[in-house]
Scaffold this active site. Structure first.
Site, PDB file in Angstrom:
ATOM      1  N   CYS A 155       0.795  -1.105   0.083  1.00  0.00           N
ATOM      2  CA  CYS A 155      -0.207   0.127  -0.103  1.00  0.00           C
ATOM      3  C   CYS A 155       0.749   1.415   0.104  1.00  0.00           C
ATOM      4  O   CYS A 155       0.466   2.001  -0.650  1.00  0.00           O
ATOM      5  CB  CYS A 155      -1.080   0.096   1.414  1.00  0.00           C
TER       6      CYS A 155
ATOM      7  N   ARG B  33       7.727 -10.832   5.491  1.00  0.00           N
ATOM      8  CA  ARG B  33       7.151 -10.431   6.672  1.00  0.00           C
ATOM      9  C   ARG B  33       7.712 -11.494   7.795  1.00  0.00           C
ATOM     10  O   ARG B  33       7.829 -12.738   7.340  1.00  0.00           O
ATOM     11  CB  ARG B  33       5.698 -10.700   7.055  1.00  0.00           C
TER      12      ARG B  33
ATOM     13  N   GLN C  59       0.910 -11.564  -3.162  1.00  0.00           N
ATOM     14  CA  GLN C  59      -0.663 -11.555  -3.132  1.00  0.00           C
ATOM     15  C   GLN C  59      -1.141 -11.200  -4.426  1.00  0.00           C
ATOM     16  O   GLN C  59      -0.389 -10.517  -5.090  1.00  0.00           O
ATOM     17  CB  GLN C  59      -1.112 -10.581  -1.850  1.00  0.00           C
TER      18      GLN C  59
ATOM     19  N   ASP D 157      -2.689  -8.491  -4.794  1.00  0.00           N
ATOM     20  CA  ASP D 157      -3.042  -7.392  -4.285  1.00  0.00           C
ATOM     21  C   ASP D 157      -3.401  -6.249  -4.950  1.00  0.00           C
ATOM     22  O   ASP D 157      -3.010  -5.996  -6.324  1.00  0.00           O
ATOM     23  CB  ASP D 157      -1.707  -7.007  -3.517  1.00  0.00           C
TER      24      ASP D 157
ATOM     25  N   HIS E 298      -4.784  -1.828  -4.943  1.00  0.00           N
ATOM     26  CA  HIS E 298      -5.451  -0.833  -4.094  1.00  0.00           C
ATOM     27  C   HIS E 298      -6.329   0.058  -4.943  1.00  0.00           C
ATOM     28  O   HIS E 298      -5.888   0.408  -6.166  1.00  0.00           O
ATOM     29  CB  HIS E 298      -4.304   0.010  -3.216  1.00  0.00           C
TER      30      HIS E 298
ATOM     31  N   LYS F 230     -13.972  -3.835   7.351  1.00  0.00           N
ATOM     32  CA  LYS F 230     -13.378  -4.744   6.543  1.00  0.00           C
ATOM     33  C   LYS F 230     -14.081  -5.879   6.069  1.00  0.00           C
ATOM     34  O   LYS F 230     -15.112  -6.250   7.074  1.00  0.00           O
ATOM     35  CB  LYS F 230     -12.014  -5.208   6.910  1.00  0.00           C
TER      36      LYS F 230
ATOM     37  N   HIS G 140      -8.212  -1.634   0.197  1.00  0.00           N
ATOM     38  CA  HIS G 140      -7.199  -2.877  -0.018  1.00  0.00           C
ATOM     39  C   HIS G 140      -8.056  -3.893  -0.191  1.00  0.00           C
ATOM     40  O   HIS G 140      -8.930  -4.149   0.323  1.00  0.00           O
ATOM     41  CB  HIS G 140      -6.550  -2.961   1.313  1.00  0.00           C
TER      42      HIS G 140
END
Length: 583
Positions: free
Chosen positions: A281, A310, A328, A330, A332, A412, A458
């Site tokens: 992000c 991570r 991911q 992923d 945004h 979320k 997200h």
RNA sequence: GCCACCGUAGCUCAGUGGUAGAGCAGCUGUUUCGUAAACAGCAGGUCACCCGUUCAAAUCGGGUCGGUGGCUCCA
């Protein structure tokens, strides 16, 4: 015989009966433990979804032999009929009775003044307990102690580590056997084992919790990524590529330095501190900030398959489902608050489509609502929660609202997919964020020329590709849908003289875009079939004299089904159809 | 990170103080076979790593690393 004994329980009451039964077995177990370990301090012993456990503080951990001894002692108790008897007592009486049991005293102190304090006794064993229980120990028909594990008192890692014994119990031996069989089945599907057997991935101690994807694994991995790319095209996403490592000023600005630093890999170079990205992000915020944006451009959807790292504490990692290095699907979405509803609806549609393509069933959703500590005004939260709720309602998916569980920066949606043997896995997540736009001072130019703050959504549909792949392997027990199978068809020549025709068959399939291999090893056909079965290859095309003579193949499926000989053209069409339909 | 258990050949595992084993996989040869394992031979190990005890350690003790099952964590 008690009215609710197993022989005539209404199925709808089965769950409640098992609950009561398991709770009772946990008492019988505690009684046996106290007998064998008189110094044991008792904590709690509740039933769970699949069984029960009881936590004890003992001077030494339980060994497998102890478990056996405890189980034997328990069997003596259930061989006779010892009734469970409820008793209510006053707070003072309770404190007196459990004076030597510090955990029980703490539990008693936690019982509100207006609620009764009760115990259940069977034989000489009496335990603080709300109940209910079965009538007597004779109702316990089938149980098994399963394992020992450490567990913190009250789940708090700052409090004592207790010894927990897990067990399970069922209304009949058959039901217990079936459950134990399910556990074996889960083991049979273990993606870590299948990953090695199918040549998909492995781990090496030199890079703990970081998978190496071998050619076949990488192929499946990339097929998933390519599939998501094809959806991105339709759903209006733009893929971007962003750096791996950022100066820590970025992480200070994004808030990760304060909130996530324990999970980040830090690097020092030329006296400057850098952090390897755990999330995309902040990078996408920088990309958004790189240009001025008009309201006409929104929503802007940046997709990123960037690798994330991570640091996960040792002991929490697990196969592909919890790793330290992953990526991911992923993205945004930078948009106006009033666009959020439509964006969420599109993400949910994408979820439905991709899950069905991967052979997963209808997922379940949770909507996590505003927590106590949060940013933004109530009005913003009202709009944000309504946008997510409306989109979920419109999707027709079932969902439950979880008050107070949202992130401090926005509500979320979490998604849970059920696999073939009923286990749930958290995969997709959709989070509305009003915090990062603030921290990065993001803006767009509105119709009236004023500067306005966008919100960020997200979202990840598959979630971590690694994790998703792990779940898929377990769900399909390694037998991927044809479109995802690393090898879709194998041609098996019966004898060496058939190799030439087999090569022609393989070449034909290859030219039709099928991932095909030929097994020309010096093995008997039976062995080749077996190897193909073990590799879960969807189509085995066996060719011998008959097939070579009339341009056909004998088709065998990995299910064991045997459609038999058919013209090559027909087999090709059939395979291509299976691939195209993603069935 | 915490508790317990585990680490012997590529894989699955036997080996409790005295010469490191089996099956499968691999390699070589023979066999040419009709829907889940042909036959024979060969090769393969610093018993995770380090330190200690002992005449002698895969085996006993301590530590490290890694893994497994839980717990905690997963803004």
């Amino acid at each position: 015989m008690p009215a609710d004994s197993p022989s005539h329980i209404n199925p709808s009451d089965l769950a409640a009966y098992r609950h009561r039964l398991r709770h009772s077995v946990s008492h019988v177990m505690a009684s046996a433990v106290v007998e064998l370990f008189p110094e044991a301090k008792l904590a709690i012993g509740p039933p769970t979804e699949d069984g029960f456990y009881y936590d004890f503080l003992v001077s030494r951990p339980f060994s497998p032999e102890d478990l056996q001894a405890i189980e034997e002692r328990m069997r003596r108790d259930i061989a006779v009929s010892i009734p469970f008897q409820r008793k209510e007592l006053s707070r003072v009486e309770a404190e007196g009775q459990f004076a030597a049991q510090p955990f029980k005293l703490e539990l008693i102190a936690g019982i509100p003044a207006d609620e009764p304090i009760s115990t259940y006794r069977h034989g000489i064993f009496e335990d603080l307990c709300e109940g209910p229980h079965v009538e007597s120990t004779a109702d316990i028909k089938a149980f098994k102690l399963l394992s020992v594990a450490g567990a913190y008192w009250r789940g708090d890692e700052k409090r004592p580590m207790l010894q927990r014994i897990y067990g399970t119990a069922f209304e009949s031996q058959d039901a217990l056997d079936e459950h134990l069989h399910r556990l074996e089945e889960a083991q049979r599907r273990d993606h870590r084992v299948l990953g090695r057997e199918l040549g998909l991935f492995f781990f090496d101690p030199l890079a703990p919790a970081s998978p190496f994807f071998m050619p076949k694994g990488a192929l499946v991995y990339n097929l998933l990524v390519e599939y998501m790319r094809s959806l991105y095209k339709r759903y209006g996403y733009q893929e971007v590529i962003t750096p791996q490592i950022f100066g820590t000023d970025l992480w200070k600005r994004s808030g990760h330095y304060d909130n996530y630093i324990d999970n980040m890999y830090l690097i020092n170079a030329e006296e400057r501190e850098y952090g390897v990205k755990p999330m995309n992000c902040p990078a996408h915020c920088l990309m958004y900030m790189n240009q001025r944006h008009s309201y006409r451009e929104l929503p802007i959807r940046y997709a990123d398959f960037g690798r994330l790292h991570r640091f996960e504490r040792s002991g929490v990692t697990h196969g592909l489902t919890r790793v330290r290095s992953f990526s991911q699907d992923d993205a945004h979405i930078f948009c106006r608050m009033e666009q959020v509803n439509q964006e969420i609806a599109d993400v949910l549609a994408m979820t439905r489509e991709s899950f069905s393509a991967c052979g997963l069933g209808e997922p379940r959703f949770t909507l996590s609502m505003r927590p106590e500590k949060r940013l933004g005004t109530d009005e913003m939260w009202d709009r944000a929660e309504a946008a997510l709720r409306d989109a979920l309602l419109a999707s027709g998916y079932s969902f439950t609202e979880v008050p107070g569980e949202g992130a401090f920066y926005g509500p979320k949606i979490d998604m849970f997919a059920k696999d073939a043997i009923g286990r749930e896995w958290q995969l997709s997540t959709i989070q509305l964020d009003i915090n990062l736009p603030e921290r990065f001072d993001l803006e767009y130019v509105a119709e009236d020329g004023s500067f306005q703050r966008p919100v960020i959504v997200h979202r990840a549909v598959l979630g971590s590709i690694e994790r998703f792949l792990g779940v898929l392997i377990e769900h399909h027990a390694g037998a991927f849908p044809v479109w995802l199978a690393p090898v879709q068809a194998v041609v098996i020549p019966i004898a060496d003289r058939h190799i030439e025709y087999a090569s022609q068959v393989a070449a034909r399939l290859e030219s039709e875009g099928v991932r095909v291999s030929m097994d020309a090893t010096n093995e008997r056909m039976n062995a080749k079939v077996r190897n193909a079965q073990l590799q879960k290859i969807p189509y085995m095309l066996i060719v011998g004299d008959r097939e070579a003579a009339n341009s056909s193949v004998s088709v065998r499926l990995r299910s064991g089904e045997n459609p038999g000989s058919m013209p090559l053209d027909k087999a090709v069409a059939r395979i291509k159809e299976a691939i195209a339909s993603r069935s």
